[in-house]
Design a protein around this motif. Sequence first.
Motif, mmCIF file in Angstrom:
data_model
loop_
_atom_site.group_PDB
_atom_site.id
_atom_site.type_symbol
_atom_site.label_atom_id
_atom_site.label_comp_id
_atom_site.label_asym_id
_atom_site.label_seq_id
_atom_site.Cartn_x
_atom_site.Cartn_y
_atom_site.Cartn_z
ATOM 1 N N THR A 138 -5.107 15.192 -5.280
ATOM 2 C CA THR A 138 -3.702 15.310 -5.687
ATOM 3 C C THR A 138 -3.500 16.535 -6.568
ATOM 4 O OG1 THR A 138 -3.390 12.931 -5.533
ATOM 5 C CG2 THR A 138 -1.802 14.134 -6.889
ATOM 6 N N GLU A 139 -4.278 16.641 -7.640
ATOM 7 C CA GLU A 139 -4.071 17.772 -8.550
ATOM 8 C C GLU A 139 -4.580 19.068 -7.953
ATOM 9 O OE1 GLU A 139 -6.578 17.541 -12.229
ATOM 10 O OE2 GLU A 139 -7.259 15.689 -11.298
ATOM 11 N N ASN A 140 -5.606 18.986 -7.095
ATOM 12 C CA ASN A 140 -6.110 20.210 -6.474
ATOM 13 C C ASN A 140 -5.114 20.780 -5.467
ATOM 14 O OD1 ASN A 140 -8.507 20.586 -7.897
ATOM 15 N ND2 ASN A 140 -9.549 19.031 -6.689
ATOM 16 N N LEU A 141 -4.477 19.905 -4.701
ATOM 17 C CA LEU A 141 -3.453 20.371 -3.765
ATOM 18 C C LEU A 141 -2.270 20.971 -4.527
ATOM 19 C CD1 LEU A 141 -2.376 20.623 -0.872
ATOM 20 C CD2 LEU A 141 -1.538 18.276 -1.042
ATOM 21 N N GLU A 142 -1.959 20.328 -5.632
ATOM 22 C CA GLU A 142 -0.869 20.807 -6.485
ATOM 23 C C GLU A 142 -1.158 22.243 -6.976
ATOM 24 O OE1 GLU A 142 2.593 20.774 -8.411
ATOM 25 O OE2 GLU A 142 1.893 19.290 -6.937
ATOM 26 N N ASP B 246 -3.259 3.140 -0.491
ATOM 27 C CA ASP B 246 -2.523 3.263 0.772
ATOM 28 C C ASP B 246 -1.332 2.307 0.786
ATOM 29 O OD1 ASP B 246 -2.054 4.272 3.399
ATOM 30 O OD2 ASP B 246 -2.922 2.432 4.240
ATOM 31 N N VAL B 247 -1.299 1.429 -0.187
ATOM 32 C CA VAL B 247 -0.254 0.402 -0.246
ATOM 33 C C VAL B 247 0.296 0.330 -1.668
ATOM 34 C CG1 VAL B 247 -1.028 -1.026 1.691
ATOM 35 C CG2 VAL B 247 -2.123 -1.283 -0.521
ATOM 36 N N THR B 248 1.584 0.129 -1.767
ATOM 37 C CA THR B 248 2.244 0.098 -3.074
ATOM 38 C C THR B 248 3.335 -0.969 -3.058
ATOM 39 O OG1 THR B 248 3.867 1.730 -2.337
ATOM 40 C CG2 THR B 248 1.915 2.589 -3.502
ATOM 41 N N LYS C 245 7.028 6.320 -11.666
ATOM 42 C CA LYS C 245 6.118 6.868 -12.688
ATOM 43 C C LYS C 245 4.700 7.075 -12.170
ATOM 44 C CE LYS C 245 5.216 2.355 -14.817
ATOM 45 N NZ LYS C 245 5.317 1.531 -16.025
ATOM 46 N N LEU C 246 4.262 6.249 -11.217
ATOM 47 C CA LEU C 246 2.906 6.427 -10.672
ATOM 48 C C LEU C 246 2.716 7.830 -10.102
ATOM 49 C CD1 LEU C 246 2.071 3.114 -8.745
ATOM 50 C CD2 LEU C 246 0.859 4.014 -10.743
ATOM 51 N N LEU C 247 3.818 8.375 -9.546
ATOM 52 C CA LEU C 247 3.705 9.672 -8.873
ATOM 53 C C LEU C 247 3.618 10.845 -9.853
ATOM 54 C CD1 LEU C 247 6.128 9.044 -5.880
ATOM 55 C CD2 LEU C 247 3.648 8.807 -5.973
ATOM 56 N N THR C 248 3.721 10.553 -11.141
ATOM 57 C CA THR C 248 3.540 11.616 -12.140
ATOM 58 C C THR C 248 2.063 11.771 -12.515
ATOM 59 O OG1 THR C 248 3.752 10.088 -14.015
ATOM 60 C CG2 THR C 248 5.804 11.061 -13.157
ATOM 61 N N LEU C 249 1.211 10.881 -12.017
ATOM 62 C CA LEU C 249 -0.192 10.873 -12.443
ATOM 63 C C LEU C 249 -1.040 11.804 -11.574
ATOM 64 C CD1 LEU C 249 -0.558 6.992 -12.792
ATOM 65 C CD2 LEU C 249 -0.538 8.638 -14.697
ATOM 66 N N LEU D 92 -3.927 9.998 -9.416
ATOM 67 C CA LEU D 92 -3.600 9.012 -8.378
ATOM 68 C C LEU D 92 -3.427 9.741 -7.057
ATOM 69 C CD1 LEU D 92 -2.734 6.052 -7.651
ATOM 70 C CD2 LEU D 92 -0.407 6.914 -7.770
ATOM 71 N N PHE D 93 -4.122 9.246 -6.031
ATOM 72 C CA PHE D 93 -3.993 9.788 -4.676
ATOM 73 C C PHE D 93 -3.342 8.689 -3.846
ATOM 74 C CE2 PHE D 93 -6.113 10.816 -0.491
ATOM 75 C CZ PHE D 93 -5.435 12.008 -0.276
ATOM 76 N N VAL D 94 -2.144 8.941 -3.355
ATOM 77 C CA VAL D 94 -1.396 7.866 -2.704
ATOM 78 C C VAL D 94 -0.941 8.273 -1.308
ATOM 79 C CG1 VAL D 94 0.766 8.540 -3.860
ATOM 80 C CG2 VAL D 94 0.516 6.203 -3.046
ATOM 81 N N LEU D 95 -0.999 7.320 -0.396
ATOM 82 C CA LEU D 95 -0.587 7.538 0.996
ATOM 83 C C LEU D 95 0.463 6.487 1.372
ATOM 84 C CD1 LEU D 95 -4.135 8.080 2.596
ATOM 85 C CD2 LEU D 95 -2.398 9.840 2.153
ATOM 86 N N PRO D 96 1.306 6.800 2.366
ATOM 87 C CA PRO D 96 2.414 5.898 2.707
ATOM 88 C C PRO D 96 2.045 4.781 3.699
ATOM 89 C CG PRO D 96 2.636 7.921 3.942
ATOM 90 C CD PRO D 96 1.391 8.072 3.108
ATOM 91 N N HIS D 97 1.054 3.978 3.369
ATOM 92 C CA HIS D 97 0.643 2.844 4.211
ATOM 93 C C HIS D 97 0.334 3.281 5.646
ATOM 94 C CE1 HIS D 97 1.048 -1.809 4.684
ATOM 95 N NE2 HIS D 97 0.120 -1.322 5.492
#
Length: 333
Positions: A134-138, A274-276, A286-290, A293-298
Motif C-alpha cells: 500500500t505505502e510502496n505503491l503510494e 479481502d473482506v470488510t 478511516k481504515l483507508l488512511t492506514l 493496511l492492504f485491502v482488496l474489494p472482496h
Amino acid sequence: LLVNMTKNLKVVVSSNDYPESGLEVLREHFTVVQSPYSHFGEEGATTNKEELLKLVPGSSALVWVTHHPITKELLDTAGPQLKMVATVSAGYNHCNVPELKARGIKLANTPNVLSSAVAEVAVGLILGAARRFTENLEQVRRGVWEISFDKGLGQDIRDSTVGIVGLGGIGQATVKRLSGFEVGKFLYTGHREKPEAKALNAEFTTLDNLLQQSDFIVLAVPLTDETRHMINSTTLGKMKKNAILINVGRGDLVDQDALYEALKNKNIYAAGLDVTTPEPLPKDHKLLTLPNLFVLPHIGSATVRTRNDMAVLAANNVINGLTGKPLITPVLP
Ligand SMILES: O=C(O)C(=O)CO
C-alpha cells in the motif's frame, strides 16, 4: 421428459452478473428470471431489496449471487412453492438457515470450487501486507521513493510461523500454496483436529496459542455467532508486534475499530483484508488512511474459471433440488 416437467418452474437469479455458463444449465431445465442489475453497480443500478422482492413471487428456486439477506419477508414474498435456495458462494451467513430449515427449504452453497482462488488471494494479501504494497505503491504514485537500504523494510515469510484460523478447504489450500515459501511452522485452530493437517505439517493448537506465536494469522472461517468479532481488542492484544493479520472470510470476523487502533498504534505490524464491513468500504473510511493496511474489494473467488465453476455448481444443485435428487453441496439437504 424430465426437462419438460420442470420447464414451467420459475428460477430467479438475483443479479445480472451471474455467468452465462450457469444460465445455460438453468435455461435448459427451467424458466429463468434474472435481475437486470448487478450486485455492486453504479448507484441506482444496483440490485436492491425492493427489486428482489418484485422478482421472487412464484419461484421454485432462488440462485443467490448477491449477499442480500435471505429473510422471512423474502421467503414469504416468494411463496410456499419455493423449494430451494442456491447461494453462489461458500459463505451462507446471509441466509437465515433456521428459517429455511423450519420451512423445509433446501439450501446449497458452492464450497471447494473456490478454495484455490481464495487461497491465492490470501497469499497475495500476505505478500502485500508483509512487503508494504500500500505505502510502496503510494510512493510510486507520488514519484517519491522513500524506501532505502534500511528504511521502510518489510517482513519475511521465510522461517515465520503461519497460523491458520479454520483449516477447511480455503485454509488447507493456503497452506499448500505457502509451502514453497520456506515457512518455519504452520499452526491451525478450529473446533477439532483435521486429518488433512498431518500431510500439511500443520500443528493443532488453541486460538490463544496461535495468536501469541504466529507472525501471520490467516482468518479462513465462516462468519457465525461464535466467530463474529473473534478478532477484537483482547485478541489483537495477544498478537506479536510484528504480527500480520489476513482476512479472507467475512468482514465481521474482525472488530474493525479495534483493528484500526492496533494498526494505527503499531501494536501489530500490518493487515491484509479481502473482506470488510461494510462492502464496499466507503472511500473516506478511516481504515483507508492506514499505510499498513492492504485491502482488496472482496475478490477471493473472482477469477473467470472459479466464477464459472461456482455458477455451474449452483445450477446443478438447483436441478437436483427441484428433481428430487440429493444436492451436490448441501447446507440443508
Ligand atoms: O464464496 C464466498 O463466500 C465468497 O465470499 C466468495 O465470493
